[in-house]
Design an enzyme around this catalytic site. Structure first.
Site, PDB file in Angstrom:
ATOM      1  N   LYS A 187       0.863  -1.186   0.000  1.00 48.85           N
ATOM      2  CA  LYS A 187       0.000   0.000   0.000  1.00 48.85           C
ATOM      3  C   LYS A 187       0.896   1.231   0.000  1.00 48.85           C
ATOM      4  CE  LYS A 187      -3.845   1.896   2.813  1.00 48.85           C
ATOM      5  NZ  LYS A 187      -4.673   1.671   4.016  1.00 48.85           N
ATOM      6  N   SER A 207      -9.733   1.699   3.108  1.00 46.84           N
ATOM      7  CA  SER A 207      -8.888   2.496   2.243  1.00 46.84           C
ATOM      8  C   SER A 207      -7.879   1.669   1.435  1.00 46.84           C
ATOM      9  CB  SER A 207      -8.115   3.534   3.061  1.00 46.84           C
ATOM     10  OG  SER A 207      -7.250   2.877   3.975  1.00 46.84           O
ATOM     11  N   SER A 263      -9.765  -0.773   7.248  1.00 49.12           N
ATOM     12  CA  SER A 263      -9.199  -0.594   5.904  1.00 49.12           C
ATOM     13  C   SER A 263      -8.496  -1.799   5.301  1.00 49.12           C
ATOM     14  CB  SER A 263      -8.224   0.575   5.894  1.00 49.12           C
ATOM     15  OG  SER A 263      -8.938   1.754   5.724  1.00 49.12           O
TER      16      SER A 263
HETATM   17  N1  GLN Z   1     -12.922   3.857   6.565  1.00 52.44           N
HETATM   18  C1  GLN Z   1     -12.373   4.264   7.818  1.00 52.44           C
HETATM   19  C2  GLN Z   1     -11.981   5.719   7.730  1.00 52.44           C
HETATM   20  O1  GLN Z   1     -12.298   6.316   6.767  1.00 52.44           O
HETATM   21  C3  GLN Z   1     -11.219   3.417   8.163  1.00 52.44           C
HETATM   22  C4  GLN Z   1      -9.989   3.774   7.420  1.00 52.44           C
HETATM   23  C5  GLN Z   1      -8.818   2.927   7.762  1.00 52.44           C
HETATM   24  O2  GLN Z   1      -8.926   1.875   8.401  1.00 52.44           O
HETATM   25  N2  GLN Z   1      -7.654   3.405   7.401  1.00 52.44           N
HETATM   26  O3  GLN Z   1     -11.377   6.264   8.585  1.00 52.44           O
END
Ligand code: GLN
Length: 490
Positions: free
Chosen positions: A83, A158, A182
């Site tokens: 990532k 994400s 994420s």
């Molecule tokens: N979707 C969640 C957020 O927007 C989690 C994101 C993540 O785990 N990095 O914060």
């Protein structure tokens, strides 16, 4: 064997075995995946960049080691992509943000060092929501990733690039990061395995920080076995990350070899209420039925603070983000605005031009929650509520060995469906966020498909630092059902 199409469908362990048996070389494997990326990534857009020469160079070194009897271990010669928030020396790291457009990492993250020491071919920078804020990759400044099962739909986020790349067979293994879901949510939406380890299990040194009390790095793969191998490679104490746990790492892959006695799985009644899609419910019910047939006992449990987890998360995560992202100031790391006339301008305009909407929203919200006069009402209160959430889990684990839930309330949604409404987007992590707040390990395992062919994932949550047991419970199912080995038509 040098037929690309026969190589790119293989799991990490199958590739490892093929390399050991001399069926193909790491160079052939790496070339097969590079060809696959060239073939499908125009459609999927999982990659922000990749350095073909560097990957092939690493593959050749691996082949040299092997030919002289010095292969390091099971990951030697196997490609792993990262990532784009995980540092790899000399490679770009954009965090899918314009503000880091020209940044290159001056050093390797600890997980990258560990992968390289294990002989893996580490390359490829995977798309995400800017600074890992989002659930769909629609917040990437470089355009969204598409779900390989349906290009009209999001891959989740994400770490949407990390999940889509494995689903599209552009790489057998990837790493992502999970702050509120994420890793698990995109794994679920793309039909692959994704695991968030216990907070402290994996070093975050070299990870672009989002919310430091929640962030963890973890693996994506087709199978639970591959996830176990990747997790044991990247885990362990690191003096460079003071939050990493000072204990030795069990051999997770070996732990899967024995036979697990059926145990007790908890079903939190608050997770099975309204808001869950009927097809998700059906797939989860089938997974529950499968475990019961094997002799597992299902126990209804209660996690009464479940409905507080999303609001608590958005106070804590934004507060930590506003502080962590203060470093991107137009002076260090980042692109500097060309329109600034004085020092204050440099900060304000560089950040104003460099960050996207969602990142700005979070920095503003977070700074507000931390400001004097509001700190007690928001941040402190959220921290206290976080303790209650953790206590709920502790009580539940007195009765059960692991907790079984859906990973996401719905299968993959369409582009634009939630991006105009932040709250509806935030709710896509309703089942994953409390695990981060409590610091526990969680894994998403593919458990079926909707009628229109979209993958569905089940989440298993374990006790802190009991990844071994969690992986064994997940593997018992995954070994039989193998939904993650099904491949989309691209
Ligand atoms: N979707 C969640 C957020 O927007 C989690 C994101 C993540 O785990 N990095 O914060």
């Amino acid at each position: 064997m040098s037929d690309h199409s026969e190589i790119f469908s293989l799991t990490g362990l199958e590739i490892s075995q093929g390399l050991a048996e001399g069926k193909f070389s790491s160079e052939e494997v790496t070339q097969a995946f590079i060809s696959r990326i060239k073939e499908v990534d125009e459609k999927v857009h999982a990659f922000l960049s990749y350095d073909e020469d560097d990957m092939l160079e690493q593959a050749k070194s691996s082949d040299n080691r092997r030919s002289t009897g010095q292969a390091i271990g099971p990951l030697d010669g196997v490609p792993v992509c990262l990532k784009d928030v995980i540092s790899a020396k000399g490679q770009p790291l954009t965090a899918a943000s314009k503000i880091l457009e020209n940044y290159r990492s001056p050093y390797d993250a600890t997980v990258t060092v560990k992968l390289k020491q294990a002989g893996a071919v580490v390359g490829g920078r995977l798309n995400l929501d800017e600074f890992a804020m989002g659930s769909s990759t629609e917040n990437s400044a470089y355009g969204p990733t598409r779900n390989p099962w349906d290009l009209e739909r999001v891959p989740g986020g994400s770490s949407g690039g990390s999940s889509a790349a494995v689903a599209a067979r552009e790489t057998p293994l990837t790493l992502g990061s999970d702050t509120g879901g994420s890793i698990r949510q995109p794994a679920s939406l793309c039909g692959v395995v994704g695991m968030k380890p216990t907070y402290g299990r994996v070093s975050r040194y070299g990870l672009a920080a989002f919310a430091s009390s929640l962030d963890q790095i973890g693996p994506f793969s087709q199978t639970v076995e591959d996830a176990a191998l990747l997790l044991e490679t990247i885990s362990g104490h690191d003096p460079l990350d003071s939050t990493s746990y000072p204990a030795s790492v069990p051999g997770y892959l070996n732990a899967l070899k024995g036979k697990l006695e059926p145990c007790k799985l908890g079903l939190p009644k608050e997770f099975f209420g309204e808001g869950m899609d009927d097809e998700v419910r059906k797939a989860i019910d089938q997974a529950i039925a499968w475990y019961k047939e094997q002799g597992y006992e299902m126990v209804e449990i209660s996690l009464p603070t479940t409905d507080l987890s999303v609001p608590v998360y958005y106070v804590i995560a934004t507060a930590e983000a506003s502080s962590n992202l203060a470093r991107y100031d137009g002076i260090r790391y980042t692109k500097r605005s060309e329109h600034s006339e004085n020092a204050i301008d440099v900060y304000a305009k560089s950040r104003g031009e460099g960050f996207g909407e969602e990142v700005k929203r979070r920095c503003i919200l977070g700074a507000y929650g931390l400001s004097s006069g509001y700190y007690d009402a928001y941040y402190l209160r959220a921290q206290k509520t976080r303790t209650l959430i953790r206590n709920d889990f502790e009580k539940a684990f007195q009765k059960v060995d692991a907790i079984l839930t859906p990973t996401s309330p719905t299968p993959a949604f369409k582009f634009g469906e939630k991006s105009e409404d932040p709250i509806s987007m935030y709710l896509s992590d309703i089942y994953t966020i409390s695990t981060n707040l409590a610091g526990l390990p969680g894994i998403s395992v593919p458990c079926g498909f909707s009628e229109n062919g979209l993958p569905i994932g089940m989440q298993l949550i374990g006790q802190a630092f009991e990844e071994e047991k969690l992986l064994a419970i997940a593997h018992a199912y995954d070994r039989e059902l193998q939904y993650g080995c099904k491949q989309p038509n691209l």
